[in-house]
Design a protein around this motif. Structure first.
Motif, PDB file in Angstrom:
ATOM      1  N   GLY A 231      -1.728   9.818  -4.184  1.00 38.66           N
ATOM      2  CA  GLY A 231      -0.328   9.412  -4.045  1.00 38.66           C
ATOM      3  C   GLY A 231       0.555  10.360  -3.754  1.00 38.66           C
ATOM      4  N   ILE A 232       1.862  10.005  -3.646  1.00 39.88           N
ATOM      5  CA  ILE A 232       2.736  11.402  -3.253  1.00 39.88           C
ATOM      6  C   ILE A 232       3.059  11.905  -4.821  1.00 39.88           C
ATOM      7  CG2 ILE A 232       4.996  12.232  -2.197  1.00 39.88           C
ATOM      8  CD1 ILE A 232       3.493  10.045   0.246  1.00 39.88           C
ATOM      9  N   THR A 233       4.135  11.122  -5.817  1.00 36.55           N
ATOM     10  CA  THR A 233       4.002  11.596  -7.384  1.00 36.55           C
ATOM     11  C   THR A 233       2.675  12.591  -7.767  1.00 36.55           C
ATOM     12  OG1 THR A 233       5.309   9.421  -6.761  1.00 36.55           O
ATOM     13  CG2 THR A 233       5.409  11.414  -8.982  1.00 36.55           C
TER      14      THR A 233
ATOM     15  N   TYR B  26      -2.443  -4.972  -2.286  1.00 41.67           N
ATOM     16  CA  TYR B  26      -1.640  -5.135  -3.397  1.00 41.67           C
ATOM     17  C   TYR B  26      -1.889  -7.125  -3.971  1.00 41.67           C
ATOM     18  CZ  TYR B  26      -0.057  -1.384  -2.971  1.00 41.67           C
ATOM     19  OH  TYR B  26       0.598   0.177  -3.325  1.00 41.67           O
TER      20      TYR B  26
ATOM     21  N   ARG C  48       2.253   8.995   5.237  1.00 45.28           N
ATOM     22  CA  ARG C  48       1.467   8.136   5.196  1.00 45.28           C
ATOM     23  C   ARG C  48       0.779   6.767   5.727  1.00 45.28           C
ATOM     24  NH1 ARG C  48       0.948   7.245  -1.071  1.00 45.28           N
ATOM     25  NH2 ARG C  48       2.793   6.463  -1.007  1.00 45.28           N
TER      26      ARG C  48
ATOM     27  N   GLU D 150      -6.656   3.731 -11.141  1.00 46.44           N
ATOM     28  CA  GLU D 150      -4.976   3.561 -11.772  1.00 46.44           C
ATOM     29  C   GLU D 150      -4.229   2.703 -12.336  1.00 46.44           C
ATOM     30  OE1 GLU D 150      -3.857   3.540  -7.604  1.00 46.44           O
ATOM     31  OE2 GLU D 150      -4.952   2.374  -6.798  1.00 46.44           O
TER      32      GLU D 150
ATOM     33  N   LYS E 241      -2.220   2.763   2.552  1.00 42.11           N
ATOM     34  CA  LYS E 241      -1.230   2.092   1.410  1.00 42.11           C
ATOM     35  C   LYS E 241      -0.703   0.894   2.277  1.00 42.11           C
ATOM     36  CE  LYS E 241       3.563   2.175  -0.754  1.00 42.11           C
ATOM     37  NZ  LYS E 241       2.912   1.812  -2.328  1.00 42.11           N
TER      38      LYS E 241
ATOM     39  N   ASN F 112      -0.888   6.037 -10.375  1.00 40.09           N
ATOM     40  CA  ASN F 112      -1.095   6.535 -10.595  1.00 40.09           C
ATOM     41  C   ASN F 112      -1.733   6.992 -11.946  1.00 40.09           C
ATOM     42  OD1 ASN F 112      -1.007   8.115  -7.469  1.00 40.09           O
ATOM     43  ND2 ASN F 112      -2.869   7.281  -7.908  1.00 40.09           N
TER      44      ASN F 112
ATOM     45  N   GLY G 196       4.582   7.621  -9.133  1.00 42.08           N
ATOM     46  CA  GLY G 196       4.546   7.327  -8.584  1.00 42.08           C
ATOM     47  C   GLY G 196       6.232   7.137  -8.425  1.00 42.08           C
ATOM     48  N   THR G 197       5.920   6.439  -6.794  1.00 43.86           N
ATOM     49  CA  THR G 197       7.242   7.156  -6.266  1.00 43.86           C
ATOM     50  C   THR G 197       8.492   5.866  -7.053  1.00 43.86           C
ATOM     51  OG1 THR G 197       6.760   7.148  -3.979  1.00 43.86           O
ATOM     52  CG2 THR G 197       9.261   6.617  -4.215  1.00 43.86           C
TER      53      THR G 197
ATOM     54  N   ARG H  65     -10.500  -2.033  -9.206  1.00 48.43           N
ATOM     55  CA  ARG H  65      -9.990  -1.882  -8.394  1.00 48.43           C
ATOM     56  C   ARG H  65     -10.628  -1.614  -7.061  1.00 48.43           C
ATOM     57  NH1 ARG H  65      -5.045  -1.864  -6.975  1.00 48.43           N
ATOM     58  NH2 ARG H  65      -4.268  -0.515  -5.766  1.00 48.43           N
TER      59      ARG H  65
ATOM     60  N   GLY I 263       0.560   0.069  -9.697  1.00 44.64           N
ATOM     61  CA  GLY I 263       1.518   0.380  -8.385  1.00 44.64           C
ATOM     62  C   GLY I 263       2.067   2.029  -8.490  1.00 44.64           C
TER      63      GLY I 263
HETATM   64  N1  PMP Z   1      -1.369   3.784  -6.733  1.00 47.27           N
HETATM   65  C1  PMP Z   1      -0.913   2.073  -6.231  1.00 47.27           C
HETATM   66  C2  PMP Z   1      -1.495   1.453  -6.066  1.00 47.27           C
HETATM   67  C3  PMP Z   1       0.942   2.440  -5.587  1.00 47.27           C
HETATM   68  O1  PMP Z   1       1.174   1.387  -4.724  1.00 47.27           O
HETATM   69  C4  PMP Z   1       1.181   3.356  -5.143  1.00 47.27           C
HETATM   70  C5  PMP Z   1       2.916   3.652  -5.259  1.00 47.27           C
HETATM   71  N2  PMP Z   1       2.249   3.376  -4.198  1.00 47.27           N
HETATM   72  C6  PMP Z   1       1.020   4.525  -6.205  1.00 47.27           C
HETATM   73  C7  PMP Z   1      -0.164   4.787  -6.694  1.00 47.27           C
HETATM   74  C8  PMP Z   1       1.383   5.654  -6.540  1.00 47.27           C
HETATM   75  O2  PMP Z   1       2.305   6.501  -4.708  1.00 47.27           O
HETATM   76  P1  PMP Z   1       3.406   7.461  -4.735  1.00 47.27           P
HETATM   77  O3  PMP Z   1       2.915   8.663  -5.780  1.00 47.27           O
HETATM   78  O4  PMP Z   1       3.209   7.586  -3.174  1.00 47.27           O
HETATM   79  O5  PMP Z   1       4.426   6.701  -4.356  1.00 47.27           O
END
Ligand code: PMP
Length: 305
Positions: free
Chosen positions: A217-219, A163, A59, A192, A158, A197, A254-255, A147, A195
Motif C-alpha cells: 500500500g502507498i498509504t 476483490y 503500481r 489486511e 492490484k 493495510n 488506504g487511499t 486472504r 481494502g
Molecule cells: N490492501 C488492499 C487490498 C487494497 O485494496 C488497498 C487499497 N488500494 C490497500 C491495501 C491500501 O493501498 P493504498 O494505500 O495504496 O491505497
C-alpha cells in the motif's frame, strides 16, 4: 454511477460519462483479469493536487506486468490522464479510478489477440468509512475468509479478480454488525482489511504485517515514513490476532480509507476503545500533507492544473 454528467478518459480520449460503455462480452467482465488503481486528489493549498500520483501510476504499470497484460500507454500519458479526469470534471477533490482491462475481441483463457483498454474516471468521494469514524474508530471482525496466498493470485498486483475475496469478507463483516473485516493469511497471521493495510501500536512501537499476502500500500509506505520521521520505531513482522486484542492502538490505511482508527476487534476494545494518540498524530500529519498544509513532502502532490 453510470447516469451522470461528466467525462471519462477512455483509450486516449475524453468520452461523455454516459457513453463510456463496453460490450457484455468484455473479457475482464467474465474472468476478472484486469488491473486498477484507487487514487485521490485533494483540495490542497496550492490548488487541487493528486497525492503520490507517481507511485500509483507505477503500481498500475507493475500490476499489468505481473498479470502479463501489455500496457498500451506509457507513464506520462497515464499520469496526464488522471490529471485530466479531475481537471476536466471541475473537481476540487476526487477519487480517481484508472483501470486496464481486456476488450471483447475473444473469449478464450489464452487471452491472445485481445486488446488492452485503459479508462480513468474521477468523482467526488468523501471519507470511505464515514467522517465520524475517522475520529471514533471502527469495529472490525476477523474474517472467516482467508486472504490470497502468494501462489494462488499475485498479491503484489492490484488486480480486479482479487476483490471477490475482499467483497466476501467485507459483506460478512457488515452482516455481523461490523464496519470492516480483518483477513488472515493461509498460516493464520494478520494480513489486511478488504481494502486497507493494517497497523497496530504496542508499547510505543508501530507494527505492520510483512508484505507477503497484503498489498504494498502507498498509504502504508507513507505512514511508515512519517512514523520514522517522528522517531517512532516501525517493525514489519507476522502478527497474530491475539496480539491485536492486547494492542494499545490499531488502525487501517488506504487511499480510500486514509488513516482509519480501529476501536474494536472481535468484540474486544483495542486499547481504550477509541482513537489512540499515536494514531491521531499520524492521521493528522497525513491529512496536513495531502492537503498541502505541511512544508514537508510537497513532492508527493501533483497539481492537476
Ligand atoms: N490492501 C488492499 C487490498 C487494497 O485494496 C488497498 C487499497 N488500494 C490497500 C491495501 C491500501 O493501498 P493504498 O494505500 O495504496 O491505497
Amino acid at each position: 454511477m453510470a447516469d451522470r454528467d461528466g467525462l471519462i478518459w477512455l483509450d486516449g480520449e475524453m468520452v461523455p460519462w454516459r457513453e463510456a460503455k463496453v460490450h457484455v462480452l468484455t473479457h475482464t467482465l467474465h474472468y476478472g483479469m484486469g488491473v486498477f488503481e484507487g487514487v485521490r486528489a485533494y483540495d490542497a493549498e496550492q490548488g487541487t493536487s493528486i497525492f503520490r500520483l507517481d507511485a500509483h501510476t507505477q503500481r498500475l504499470i507493475n500490476s499489468a506486468k505481473i498479470m502479463n497484460m501489455p500496457m498500451p500507454f506509457d507513464k506520462e500519458v497515464l499520469d496526464e490522464a488522471q490529471r485530466m479526469a479531475v481537471r476536466e470534471n471541475n473537481l476540487k477533490s476526487a477519487y480517481i479510478r484508472p483501470m486496464a482491462f481486456y476488450g471483447s475481441e475473444g473469449m478464450g483463457l489464452r487471452a491472445d489477440n485481445l486488446k488492452v483498454h485503459v479508462m480513468v474516471a474521477a468523482w467526488e468521494w468523501g471519507a470511505y468509512m464515514g467522517e465520524e469514524n475517522l475520529t471514533k474508530g471502527i469495529k472490525i471482525a476477523t474474517s472467516s475468509y482467508t486472504r490470497h496466498h502468494v501462489n494462488v493470485t499475485m498479491t503484489k498486483a492490484k488486480s480486479n479478480g482479487q476483490y471477490m475475496n475482499s467483497m466476501l469478507a467485507l459483506q460478512e463483516a457488515v452482516a455481523h454488525g461490523c464496519d470492516e473485516a480483518l483477513l488472515l493469511d493461509v498460516d493464520g497471521y494478520v494480513s489486511e482489511g478488504s481494502g486497507e493495510n493494517f497497523f497496530m501500536v504496542k508499547d510505543g512501537i508501530l507494527y505492520t504485517p510483512e508484505l507477503t499476502s497484503c498489498l504494498d500500500g502507498i498509504t502504508r509506505k507513507t505512514i511508515m515514513q512519517l512514523a520514522k520521521e517522528n522517531g517512532l520505531e516501525v517493525r514489519e513482522k507476522r502478527i497474530t490476532r491475539d496480539e491485536v486484542y492486547i494492542a494499545d492502538e490499531a488502525f487501517f490505511t488506504g487511499t480510500a480509507a486514509e488513516v482509519t482508527p480501529i476501536r474494536e476487534l472481535d468484540n474486544r476494545p483495542i486499547g481504550r476503545g477509541s482513537r489512540g494518540p499515536i494514531t491521531e498524530k499520524l492521521q493528522s500529519q497525513y491529512f496536513d500533507i495531502v492537503h498541502g498544509r505541511s512544508p514537508s513532502h510537497m513532492d508527493w502532490l501533483t497539481p492537476v492544473a
